[in-house]
Design a protein around this motif. Sequence first.
Motif, PDB file in Angstrom:
ATOM      1  N   THR A 200       0.850  -1.193   0.000  1.00 50.77           N
ATOM      2  CA  THR A 200       0.000   0.000   0.000  1.00 50.77           C
ATOM      3  C   THR A 200       0.882   1.238   0.000  1.00 50.77           C
ATOM      4  O   THR A 200       1.545   1.539   0.992  1.00 50.77           O
ATOM      5  N   LYS A 203      -1.574   7.467  -2.261  1.00 49.47           N
ATOM      6  CA  LYS A 203      -2.067   7.842  -3.591  1.00 49.47           C
ATOM      7  C   LYS A 203      -1.410   9.139  -4.047  1.00 49.47           C
ATOM      8  O   LYS A 203      -1.032   9.975  -3.223  1.00 49.47           O
ATOM      9  N   ARG A 205      -2.190  12.000  -4.865  1.00 49.14           N
ATOM     10  CA  ARG A 205      -3.002  13.225  -4.873  1.00 49.14           C
ATOM     11  C   ARG A 205      -2.412  14.256  -3.931  1.00 49.14           C
ATOM     12  O   ARG A 205      -1.721  13.933  -2.977  1.00 49.14           O
ATOM     13  N   LEU A 218       4.683   9.947  -3.116  1.00 43.19           N
ATOM     14  CA  LEU A 218       4.590   8.549  -3.551  1.00 43.19           C
ATOM     15  C   LEU A 218       5.974   8.008  -3.928  1.00 43.19           C
ATOM     16  O   LEU A 218       6.355   6.910  -3.528  1.00 43.19           O
ATOM     17  N   ARG A 247      -0.621   1.384  -9.547  1.00 49.43           N
ATOM     18  CA  ARG A 247      -2.003   1.515  -9.064  1.00 49.43           C
ATOM     19  C   ARG A 247      -2.198   2.850  -8.348  1.00 49.43           C
ATOM     20  O   ARG A 247      -3.208   3.531  -8.519  1.00 49.43           O
ATOM     21  N   ALA A 248      -1.188   3.246  -7.532  1.00 47.64           N
ATOM     22  CA  ALA A 248      -1.284   4.502  -6.777  1.00 47.64           C
ATOM     23  C   ALA A 248      -1.334   5.714  -7.715  1.00 47.64           C
ATOM     24  O   ALA A 248      -1.964   6.720  -7.409  1.00 47.64           O
ATOM     25  N   SER A 251      -4.933   5.274 -10.146  1.00 52.13           N
ATOM     26  CA  SER A 251      -6.220   5.477  -9.459  1.00 52.13           C
ATOM     27  C   SER A 251      -6.544   6.967  -9.337  1.00 52.13           C
ATOM     28  O   SER A 251      -7.688   7.374  -9.546  1.00 52.13           O
ATOM     29  N   VAL A 252      -5.539   7.797  -9.045  1.00 54.26           N
ATOM     30  CA  VAL A 252      -5.805   9.234  -8.875  1.00 54.26           C
ATOM     31  C   VAL A 252      -6.026   9.919 -10.226  1.00 54.26           C
ATOM     32  O   VAL A 252      -6.869  10.809 -10.350  1.00 54.26           O
ATOM     33  N   GLU A 255      -9.571   9.008 -11.113  1.00 48.46           N
ATOM     34  CA  GLU A 255     -10.518   9.656 -10.207  1.00 48.46           C
ATOM     35  C   GLU A 255     -10.701  11.140 -10.551  1.00 48.46           C
ATOM     36  O   GLU A 255     -11.823  11.632 -10.655  1.00 48.46           O
TER      37      GLU A 255
END
Length: 341
Positions: A200, A203, A205, A218, A247-248, A251-252, A255
Motif C-alpha cells: 500500500t 495515492k 493526490r 509517492l 495503481r497509486a 487510481s488518482v 478519479e
Amino acid sequence: MMKDVYILAIESSCDETAASVVKNGREVLSNVISSQIPIHQKFGGVVPEVASRKHVENIASVVEMALSEAGVKKEDLTLVAVTHGPGLVGALLVGLQFAKGYAFSLGIPLLGVNHIEGHIAANYIQYKNLTPPFVSLVVSGGHTFVVHVEDYDKFTVMGETRDDAAGEAFDKVARALGLGYPGGPKIDAAAKKGDPYAITFPKARFHEDTLDFSFSGLKSAVLNYLNSERQKGNDIHVENVAASFQRAVVSVLVENAMKTIETKHLDKIAVAGGVASNSSLREELKKRGEEKGVEILFPEMILCTDNAAMIGSAAYFQYIKGKRSDNSLNAVPGLSLGREA
Ligand code: KG4
Ligand code: ZN
C-alpha cells in the motif's frame, strides 16, 4: 470553399526532433520523429545541452524528410507552426529559429504553438469527428493536467501536479528499481506480472479538496520501502512494487478525470501525452467510462509521445481563427495553460 491548408509543423521541446505536414488540421501527410532516447539512455535521463546539439544536427534533414514523405512542395505550404513552450529553452530555440527562417524565406506566416495544446490536439487527428467540449487528461514526462477543453483555443486547468509529472515519477521509480530509461514502459511491463495490492503506497493526490496531483510523496514512499527492505536483507519483488506504484498513480488520474466529467457535465475524456500509452491507465479509464457512460479516447502510440503532427493540428484550429505569430516569437520554457480562478 476554403483552400486546403498545408501546415509544416516543427517540434523540438525535449528529446525528439520532429517535423510533420498536416492537411486541414486532421490529416497527417507525414510524421517524422528523430528520437534521441538512445543517446540520453546512458545518462539515465535527458541532458539539455546534448538535446540542443542533437536538434541542431537533425532539424534540417527531419524537415526535408517530412516534406518529401508528404509529397508536398515548399511552395504549397500555407503556414509554419512550431512549439514555442513549455520545454527546454535551448531545445525549443533550435526549432523556433529554424521555423522563423523557413517561414520568412517562403513568405508564409508563422505560428507558435503550446506543446500541451499540441498533446491535446493529437486526439483531433485520431478522432476525426471529435469537437470540444471535452475533458483532457494530459500525462507526459513533463506535465500532468486535467483540462476542461471548452473550445479549440479555450482551456481551463482543473488540476495539475504540485511537484513531479506523472511520467517523471514512472522514470524515477524505474531507475530505483534498476529497470532503465525511459521507465514508463518498463514499469508497465513489469506491473503486468505483479500484484497491484501487494504493497500500500500513498495515492498520488495533493489534497482531497483539490484535483491537483502530487507524485513526490509517492516516489519517496517507494524509495523508503526499497531501502528498508534492502536493509532487512529481503529480496525486492520488482513486479509487485511496479504494480503497486502504478495503481497509486493510475487510481488518482482516473478519479480526478472522472470528477471533472461530473462537475462539468461532459461525456468524453481524451487522454494525451506519453503516459497515455500505459496499459493500466487505459484499462481503468475504459472500465470507469463504461460504468458511467463516458467515452474514453486514446490516440495511437505515435501520437501520444512527442511528435510534430499534433502541433500541426493545434496550429490549424488557431490559424483558421486568424491567429498568427510575428518574428518576435520567443521560446517560453514555462508556458502554461490558463487556470480557473
Ligand atoms: O509525452 P512524452 O513523450 O514526452 C514529454 O512531453 O514529456 O512522454 C514521455 C513520458 C516518459 O516519462 C515515459 O516514461 C512515459 O511518458 N511513458 C509511460 C509509458 N510509455 C511512456 N509511462 C507509463 N506507462 C507507459 N506505457
Ligand atoms: Zn510532450
